[in-house]
Scaffold this active site. Structure first.
Site, PDB file in Angstrom:
ATOM      1  N   ILE A  18     -11.101   7.131   1.463  1.00 13.07           N
ATOM      2  CA  ILE A  18     -10.420   6.312   0.470  1.00 13.07           C
ATOM      3  C   ILE A  18      -8.916   6.391   0.706  1.00 13.07           C
ATOM      4  CG2 ILE A  18     -10.104   5.867  -1.994  1.00 13.07           C
ATOM      5  CD1 ILE A  18     -13.004   5.595  -0.967  1.00 13.07           C
ATOM      6  N   GLY A  19      -8.277   5.266   0.989  1.00  7.61           N
ATOM      7  CA  GLY A  19      -6.839   5.223   1.247  1.00  7.61           C
ATOM      8  C   GLY A  19      -6.064   4.762   0.023  1.00  7.61           C
ATOM      9  N   THR A  41      -8.975  12.394   2.302  1.00  6.21           N
ATOM     10  CA  THR A  41     -10.060  13.301   2.662  1.00  6.21           C
ATOM     11  C   THR A  41     -10.997  12.652   3.673  1.00  6.21           C
ATOM     12  OG1 THR A  41      -9.948  14.273   0.454  1.00  6.21           O
ATOM     13  CG2 THR A  41     -11.934  14.719   1.750  1.00  6.21           C
ATOM     14  N   GLU A  78     -14.856   8.090  -9.776  1.00  8.76           N
ATOM     15  CA  GLU A  78     -14.390   9.220  -8.979  1.00  8.76           C
ATOM     16  C   GLU A  78     -14.034  10.428  -9.827  1.00  8.76           C
ATOM     17  OE1 GLU A  78     -10.686  10.388  -5.960  1.00  8.76           O
ATOM     18  OE2 GLU A  78     -11.018   8.305  -6.521  1.00  8.76           O
TER      19      GLU A  78
END
Length: 381
Positions: free
Chosen positions: A130-131, A165, A248
């Site tokens: 995830i950016g 991550t 999330e």
């Protein structure tokens, strides 16, 4: 917003029925898995284990059957991931694809994107990162500066992401970029599907205190995407990413990261704790039960189609405090010193989580950002 968002709710019987199957699977596949490896919790990376889970239908299980999923309810998925996390199973390889990227593609992606990505996710063969966060932006996503510029039928990406991550192990990133100018801080953003093998993408791992590499810097230097690589509508990135963050921030991974240490602590204390040990372990257990119930309440809201961003932020904030306090209390309650090698299981796990715990309040949103969201939800700002 109201405290009533945390009303008590039970896991439905149909979902609860999965628990025994998952525990049997874990007994068979993690019989020799040591406590120190379990201490990595949802950061443990094992593609083979992910594929075994997928073969049981437990990766991408909330996705539709036409893509290889199981049309599972949020509570069914909750039971599976709760058991995996409590056991310290190495779920990191498929984690982001299962939790966020797959549902995000299903909700906002084109049919072409769904057909290409979702079956591979459900087979445990395609991993995502995830950016979001950037240098100088942290968890304040409204201040991102990385840009996507449209040139003909292409998008050109430039910028940098950080604390990403698994970027060094993932196949694809879903990245948030500024795609146009806007008078609103929350406007002009779009999400893109990025093949991390493309020219111009550079991934640099960041070593943590234990020497492990989970976080990364990711650089984009004139990376070319096609018009088909945007997810959802151009300019709707903020709306899409805030819905994603509610998922999330609210799951059991937000309070189970130190479970391996709590287990070894109980083992070394044994059946006859002194008064202080009994009090503090009892207090931790009560907080764990409370956090679990708060998380289940958010799951209920997600199942009802709501966007419980405020409640999810509460779970994440309180859960991180809980996870970070366990290593501190473990040092207080026994005379066993932490050691990185040569000690007992408890000493090894304690040393590992003492070094990992500071990152727990970074991933998924810093404490300052979360408390700002909570304050806004309570009408205090």
């Amino acid at each position: 917003m109201s405290i009533e968002q945390f009303n008590y709710c039970e896991i439905p019987a149909a979902a609860e029925a999965l628990r025994g199957q998952v525990r049997e699977f874990l007994r068979e596949n993690l019989a020799d898995f040591p406590p120190l490896a379990r201490a990595d919790s949802w950061m443990g990376f094992d593609p083979e284990f992910s594929r075994k889970l997928a073969a049981r239908g437990w990766v991408g299980m909330a996705l539709p059957k036409q893509y290889g999923g199981a049309d599972a309810t949020p509570f069914e998925r909750y039971v599976v991931i709760e058991e995996l996390l409590a056991a310290g199973a190495p779920v990191s390889a498929h984690w982001f694809a299962d939790r966020q990227s797959g549902p995000q593609i299903l909700t906002y992606g084109s049919q072409q994107q769904r057909d290409f990505h979702l079956p591979a996710i459900c087979r445990g063969e395609r991993f995502f990162c995830i950016g979001m966060s950037e240098p100088g932006s942290g968890s304040d996503l409204a201040s991102i500066k990385s840009r996507a510029v449209k040139q003909g039928d292409k998008w050109i990406l430039n910028g940098q992401k950080v604390w990403t991550t698994n970027a060094h192990r993932a196949h694809y990133m879903i990245g948030l970029f500024r795609s146009s100018d806007s008078d609103s801080r929350h406007g002009g953003m779009s999400q893109f599907l990025i093949d991390l093998r493309l020219p111009g993408v550079t991934v640099r791992p960041i070593k943590d205190l234990t020497g492990s590499e989970h976080f990364n810097e990711v650089f984009f230097d004139n990376v070319e995407l096609t018009a088909d690589d945007i997810i959802g509508a151009e300019g709707q990135g903020w709306h899409q990413v805030t819905a994603e963050l509610a998922v999330e921030r609210s799951g059991p991974e937000r309070f189970l990261s130190s479970m391996a240490l709590l287990k070894t602590l109980i083992d070394v204390v044994g059946a006859a704790p002194d008064k202080l040990q009994a009090k503090e372990i009892g207090r931790l257990t009560a907080r764990l039960v409370t956090l679990r119930q708060m998380s289940l309440a958010v799951t209920q809201q997600l199942q009802e189609g709501q966007n419980p961003a405020w409640a999810a932020s509460c779970v994440k904030d309180l859960g991180s405090v809980f996870e970070q306090e366990i290593p501190e209390l473990a040092q207080l309650l026994t005379d066993i010193a932490p050691t990185a090698q040569g000690g007992c299981d408890h000493a090894l796990v304690l040393a590992h989580l003492m070094q990992q715990a500071p990152s727990f309040s970074l991933r998924g949103g810093t404490r300052e950002i979360l408390r700002g969201i909570i304050a806004k939800g309570l009408g205090l700002r």
